[in-house]
Design an enzyme around this catalytic site. Sequence first.
Site, PDB file in Angstrom:
ATOM      1  N   ASP A   1       0.856  -1.175   0.000  1.00  0.00           N
ATOM      2  CA  ASP A   1       0.000   0.000   0.000  1.00  0.00           C
ATOM      3  C   ASP A   1       0.904   1.241   0.000  1.00  0.00           C
ATOM      4  OD1 ASP A   1      -3.213   0.519   1.628  1.00  0.00           O
ATOM      5  OD2 ASP A   1      -2.117   1.758   0.193  1.00  0.00           O
TER       6      ASP A   1
ATOM      7  N   GLU B   1     -10.962   6.617   4.175  1.00  0.00           N
ATOM      8  CA  GLU B   1     -10.010   5.922   5.046  1.00  0.00           C
ATOM      9  C   GLU B   1     -10.181   6.295   6.510  1.00  0.00           C
ATOM     10  OE1 GLU B   1      -6.709   5.999   1.470  1.00  0.00           O
ATOM     11  OE2 GLU B   1      -6.084   5.261   3.419  1.00  0.00           O
TER      12      GLU B   1
HETATM   13  C1  GLC Z   1      -4.417   4.322  -0.026  1.00  0.00           C
HETATM   14  C2  GLC Z   1      -5.283   3.123   0.298  1.00  0.00           C
HETATM   15  C3  GLC Z   1      -5.327   2.096  -0.797  1.00  0.00           C
HETATM   16  C4  GLC Z   1      -5.172   2.763  -2.153  1.00  0.00           C
HETATM   17  C5  GLC Z   1      -3.792   3.379  -2.217  1.00  0.00           C
HETATM   18  C6  GLC Z   1      -3.547   4.131  -3.534  1.00  0.00           C
HETATM   19  O1  GLC Z   1      -3.751   4.761   1.108  1.00  0.00           O
HETATM   20  O2  GLC Z   1      -5.045   2.448   1.531  1.00  0.00           O
HETATM   21  O3  GLC Z   1      -6.577   1.412  -0.673  1.00  0.00           O
HETATM   22  O4  GLC Z   1      -5.328   1.799  -3.184  1.00  0.00           O
HETATM   23  O5  GLC Z   1      -3.533   4.250  -1.124  1.00  0.00           O
HETATM   24  O6  GLC Z   1      -4.410   5.224  -3.642  1.00  0.00           O
END
Ligand code: GLC
Length: 642
Positions: A323, A516
């Site tokens: 991530d 988030e």
């Molecule tokens: C974010 C998320 C993830 C996402 C990534 C790219 O922090 O946790 O779900 O795909 O970054 O945007």
Amino acid sequence: MKRTAPLLLLILILLNSCSPKAPATPGAAPTPTLPAAIYPDASQPIEARVEDLLSRMTLEEKIGQMTQVEMGSIQPADVSTYFIGSILSGGDGNPPNNTAQAWQDMVKGFQTAAMATRLKIPMIYGIDATHGNAHLYGATVFPQESGVAATHDPALAQKIGEATAEEMLATGVPWTFSPIVAVPQDIRWGRTYESYSEDTQLTTEIATAYIKGLQSLPAGVKTSEGQSLFTLATAKHYIGDGATIWGSSRTGEYLLDQGNVQVDEATLRKLYLPPYQAAVDAGAMSVMASFSSYRGTKMHAQKYLLTDVLKNELGFKGFIVSDWGGIDQIDPDYYTAVVAAINAGVDMNMVPTDYMNFINAMKQAVDDKDITEERINDAVRRILRAKFALGLFEHPYPDPAFISTVRSDEHVAIARQAVQESLVLLKNDNAALPIAKDTPKVFVAGQGADDIGMLCGGWTITWQGQTGNIDIGTTILNSIKTLVSADTTVEYNPTGKFSGKANTGIVVVGEMPYAEGLGDKADLSLSDADIQAINNMRPLVDKLVVVIIAGRPLVITGQLASADAWVAAWLPGTEGEGISDVLFGDHPFVGKLPYTWPRTNAQLPINENNSDGKTGCDAPLFPFGYGLGEAGSQPIAQPTCP
Ligand code: GLC
């Protein structure tokens, strides 16, 4: 001496055949050439193409494939210089001119640089197309995942995946970081709406269908020989991101998101692993590691779960992507973190910005034998496998033909159907619903009645989403005005204050957009403004209907008796008319709760897995799977509770 000559020549030939063919310098003696390259030949089996290409790559080229950089942190020239294998748009990563053409131009710029490298390995561009390609202004924005799950309609989820794939390719983007298959057990989590359900089986069914929709090759679309994927899905976040303990997050102000998971392995396997097994079986070629920790160890460093379970036991042949900066969270020492993550099984690092730091750490780790070339080869093999399966080597560049699919009539109709099927009827007394289209007067209140941004929620145009008229679509208010008879008067006031009376009132309540951990929240009560709007409207109308625009259940117990009817509409996206279609009887209520609906904040977390034996005031307000109308539930006589 004679004896050694042929041997020396043999050694030279062998050495040459192992190392990549250095570009011949003009005038130099011809160097022994490698056998004809197999990898550019689309008629060859993917595994043969992977091994052939891998055998020709330098360590720098391999490390480049494992490096994913966010679009604002790198110039195309460096994509060439460092053989960067992937670029992404983070939540706010849009080109200045947010049109499909501008997106295609941006992706093409990075791809041109990648194709200028020695072995012409295309980069793969990734984005969070979580409810349609909602980064793109004017895209069809489908209901967020909790609403899709409320439809209990896998065939519809597959159609949403197909439509999303087309609108991703309209921007030249072949890879989405979706679906989340988290199975949230605590709706206080800000990512509840991005997930399908608290129920493992429902999550598995809907997610698998959506993945098939994203990845299946549609009839009539130009693909290359040997291509098996239309676009690439990502099952995320592996594993247990929906099981974190309240207050265990080590990330800023977050309370649940990125926290610690304490369940035993049997529970982890029973509740959270099935969606990944199904995703792997459905052909998913990408999994994203979770920011969360399992029993105190960051998931990005969990070798047993990433490699032994996901790759070896479940047979996952695709690649694991980190991530956003997830590797960095493992250890304050970046080198230590990188070594731990790559050796645990992470194959591609969503760096996302300081790519030189990552590249240098990887080179040092190989020099110091902290990461083996075998592990790097395994990671690169998995990444190349996905790129070949996508047909990227044959069509690396955006195809303008997909631009016309953006907000096509077909896609808008699918989105409208999804909204219709997602609505869950929680209460319907006094025959409040459906509302007759020739009702003489209708009052409408609540910000959500006239706000596309609220209907869409987070991950829409921007990471956190925004209120207001942020996108093309239909508000609930405008759709009501269109639907009612010419003799019907419709009045709107966000506060619920009106002069005079009306036959029916509709108050739209709900949450403002978030994404988030910023949505981690202990108090899920309605806002004071929403409660006030209900109270203002109540004495003015014969029948009062409340529509809830929120990606998760809210605590409405104190207001339940004030309205004749209550409808959970989740985060429906741009097609607000799907709500009016059902309120005014053009479509039945068929939706069923994907999450247990709590009676009080104090009950949280409450779900189907911890509700057994809870009766009376200890019971949830509405159980998982509840829905009146054609959804088939019977009304629940609510106890009087303190
Ligand atoms: C974010 C998320 C993830 C996402 C990534 C790219 O922090 O946790 O779900 O795909 O970054 O945007």
